[in-house]
Design a protein around this motif. Structure first.
Motif, PDB file in Angstrom:
ATOM      1  N   TYR A  77    -118.971  60.797 -45.943  1.00  0.00           N
ATOM      2  CA  TYR A  77    -118.131  59.905 -45.158  1.00  0.00           C
ATOM      3  C   TYR A  77    -117.876  58.611 -45.928  1.00  0.00           C
ATOM      4  O   TYR A  77    -118.808  57.984 -46.439  1.00  0.00           O
ATOM      5  CB  TYR A  77    -118.804  59.554 -43.837  1.00  0.00           C
ATOM      6  CG  TYR A  77    -118.988  60.720 -42.899  1.00  0.00           C
ATOM      7  CD1 TYR A  77    -120.152  61.474 -42.924  1.00  0.00           C
ATOM      8  CD2 TYR A  77    -117.996  61.053 -41.969  1.00  0.00           C
ATOM      9  CE1 TYR A  77    -120.327  62.547 -42.059  1.00  0.00           C
ATOM     10  CE2 TYR A  77    -118.166  62.123 -41.103  1.00  0.00           C
ATOM     11  CZ  TYR A  77    -119.332  62.860 -41.161  1.00  0.00           C
ATOM     12  OH  TYR A  77    -119.501  63.916 -40.311  1.00  0.00           O
ATOM     13  N   CYS A  78    -116.648  58.220 -45.949  1.00  0.00           N
ATOM     14  CA  CYS A  78    -116.275  56.931 -46.494  1.00  0.00           C
ATOM     15  C   CYS A  78    -116.412  55.886 -45.392  1.00  0.00           C
ATOM     16  O   CYS A  78    -116.152  56.191 -44.218  1.00  0.00           O
ATOM     17  CB  CYS A  78    -114.831  56.985 -46.992  1.00  0.00           C
ATOM     18  SG  CYS A  78    -114.171  55.423 -47.591  1.00  0.00           S
ATOM     19  N   TYR A  79    -116.818  54.677 -45.753  1.00  0.00           N
ATOM     20  CA  TYR A  79    -116.873  53.634 -44.747  1.00  0.00           C
ATOM     21  C   TYR A  79    -116.386  52.311 -45.340  1.00  0.00           C
ATOM     22  O   TYR A  79    -116.422  52.093 -46.551  1.00  0.00           O
ATOM     23  CB  TYR A  79    -118.288  53.509 -44.171  1.00  0.00           C
ATOM     24  CG  TYR A  79    -119.129  52.401 -44.748  1.00  0.00           C
ATOM     25  CD1 TYR A  79    -119.634  52.497 -46.036  1.00  0.00           C
ATOM     26  CD2 TYR A  79    -119.411  51.275 -44.006  1.00  0.00           C
ATOM     27  CE1 TYR A  79    -120.408  51.480 -46.564  1.00  0.00           C
ATOM     28  CE2 TYR A  79    -120.181  50.258 -44.521  1.00  0.00           C
ATOM     29  CZ  TYR A  79    -120.686  50.358 -45.797  1.00  0.00           C
ATOM     30  OH  TYR A  79    -121.435  49.346 -46.325  1.00  0.00           O
ATOM     31  N   ASP A  88    -117.419  47.965 -38.677  1.00  0.00           N
ATOM     32  CA  ASP A  88    -117.417  49.054 -39.651  1.00  0.00           C
ATOM     33  C   ASP A  88    -116.428  50.137 -39.225  1.00  0.00           C
ATOM     34  O   ASP A  88    -116.268  50.431 -38.031  1.00  0.00           O
ATOM     35  CB  ASP A  88    -118.808  49.672 -39.766  1.00  0.00           C
ATOM     36  CG  ASP A  88    -119.813  48.727 -40.401  1.00  0.00           C
ATOM     37  OD1 ASP A  88    -121.021  49.020 -40.310  1.00  0.00           O
ATOM     38  OD2 ASP A  88    -119.387  47.714 -40.983  1.00  0.00           O
ATOM     39  N   TYR A  89    -115.793  50.743 -40.220  1.00  0.00           N
ATOM     40  CA  TYR A  89    -114.865  51.845 -39.976  1.00  0.00           C
ATOM     41  C   TYR A  89    -115.287  53.037 -40.813  1.00  0.00           C
ATOM     42  O   TYR A  89    -115.845  52.871 -41.907  1.00  0.00           O
ATOM     43  CB  TYR A  89    -113.439  51.427 -40.341  1.00  0.00           C
ATOM     44  CG  TYR A  89    -112.893  50.355 -39.434  1.00  0.00           C
ATOM     45  CD1 TYR A  89    -113.120  49.012 -39.706  1.00  0.00           C
ATOM     46  CD2 TYR A  89    -112.164  50.689 -38.298  1.00  0.00           C
ATOM     47  CE1 TYR A  89    -112.630  48.025 -38.873  1.00  0.00           C
ATOM     48  CE2 TYR A  89    -111.662  49.708 -37.458  1.00  0.00           C
ATOM     49  CZ  TYR A  89    -111.908  48.373 -37.753  1.00  0.00           C
ATOM     50  OH  TYR A  89    -111.429  47.400 -36.919  1.00  0.00           O
ATOM     51  N   TRP A  90    -114.996  54.241 -40.292  1.00  0.00           N
ATOM     52  CA  TRP A  90    -115.415  55.473 -40.947  1.00  0.00           C
ATOM     53  C   TRP A  90    -114.243  56.419 -41.129  1.00  0.00           C
ATOM     54  O   TRP A  90    -113.338  56.474 -40.298  1.00  0.00           O
ATOM     55  CB  TRP A  90    -116.482  56.176 -40.107  1.00  0.00           C
ATOM     56  CG  TRP A  90    -117.753  55.402 -39.984  1.00  0.00           C
ATOM     57  CD1 TRP A  90    -118.074  54.487 -39.027  1.00  0.00           C
ATOM     58  CD2 TRP A  90    -118.871  55.456 -40.873  1.00  0.00           C
ATOM     59  NE1 TRP A  90    -119.336  53.972 -39.271  1.00  0.00           N
ATOM     60  CE2 TRP A  90    -119.852  54.549 -40.390  1.00  0.00           C
ATOM     61  CE3 TRP A  90    -119.161  56.186 -42.025  1.00  0.00           C
ATOM     62  CZ2 TRP A  90    -121.083  54.350 -41.030  1.00  0.00           C
ATOM     63  CZ3 TRP A  90    -120.384  55.995 -42.647  1.00  0.00           C
ATOM     64  CH2 TRP A  90    -121.319  55.092 -42.153  1.00  0.00           C
ATOM     65  N   ARG A  98    -116.671  48.079 -44.479  1.00  0.00           N
ATOM     66  CA  ARG A  98    -117.260  46.996 -43.682  1.00  0.00           C
ATOM     67  C   ARG A  98    -116.286  45.833 -43.680  1.00  0.00           C
ATOM     68  O   ARG A  98    -115.863  45.346 -44.753  1.00  0.00           O
ATOM     69  CB  ARG A  98    -118.599  46.572 -44.268  1.00  0.00           C
ATOM     70  CG  ARG A  98    -119.242  45.390 -43.555  1.00  0.00           C
ATOM     71  CD  ARG A  98    -120.739  45.460 -43.635  1.00  0.00           C
ATOM     72  NE  ARG A  98    -121.259  46.545 -42.816  1.00  0.00           N
ATOM     73  CZ  ARG A  98    -122.543  46.897 -42.780  1.00  0.00           C
ATOM     74  NH1 ARG A  98    -123.411  46.278 -43.541  1.00  0.00           N
ATOM     75  NH2 ARG A  98    -122.952  47.872 -42.012  1.00  0.00           N
TER      76      ARG A  98
END
Length: 115
Positions: free
Chosen positions: A94-96, A103-105, A98
């Motif tokens: 998973y890419c994330y 936070d987004y995924w 900040r």
């Protein structure tokens, strides 16, 4: 809002190489760090590598010396170069991102290391 789209997952042989990409869009000005996590069924999501806007990197001990994280700010993309993977690296990656607001995924991409 930030949208993240991963690509590059798939099947790789032990000792081979694979590169994951994650393209960010939306409120990218608010991103101050990006990275990769991975998860296998029945286990918690774990950190693989992170990189700040200034280029400072951090790696899990299990991937140091084998994986390299990098980013292309002009393309708003972060990469994970996976060299010499082993079967224990099999997971959904998973890419994330900040940001100042949270936070987004990404949706995740499967990496399978097998001969």
């Amino acid at each position: 809002q930030v949208q993240l789209v991963e690509s590059g997952g798939g099947l790789v042989q032990p000792g081979g190489s694979l590169r994951l990409s994650c393209a960010a869009s939306g409120s990218i000005f608010s991103i101050y760090a990006m990275g990769w996590y991975r998860q296998v069924p029945g286990k918690q999501r774990e950190l693989v590598a992170t990189i700040t806007g200034g280029g400072t990197t951090n790696y899990a001990d299990s991937v140091k010396g084998r994986f390299t994280i990098s980013r292309d700010n002009a393309k708003n993309t972060v990469y994970l170069q996976m060299n010499s993977p082993n079967p224990e690296d099999t997971a959904v990656y998973y890419c994330y991102a900040r940001t100042v607001t949270g936070d987004y995924w990404g949706q995740g991409t499967q990496v399978t290391v097998s001969s």
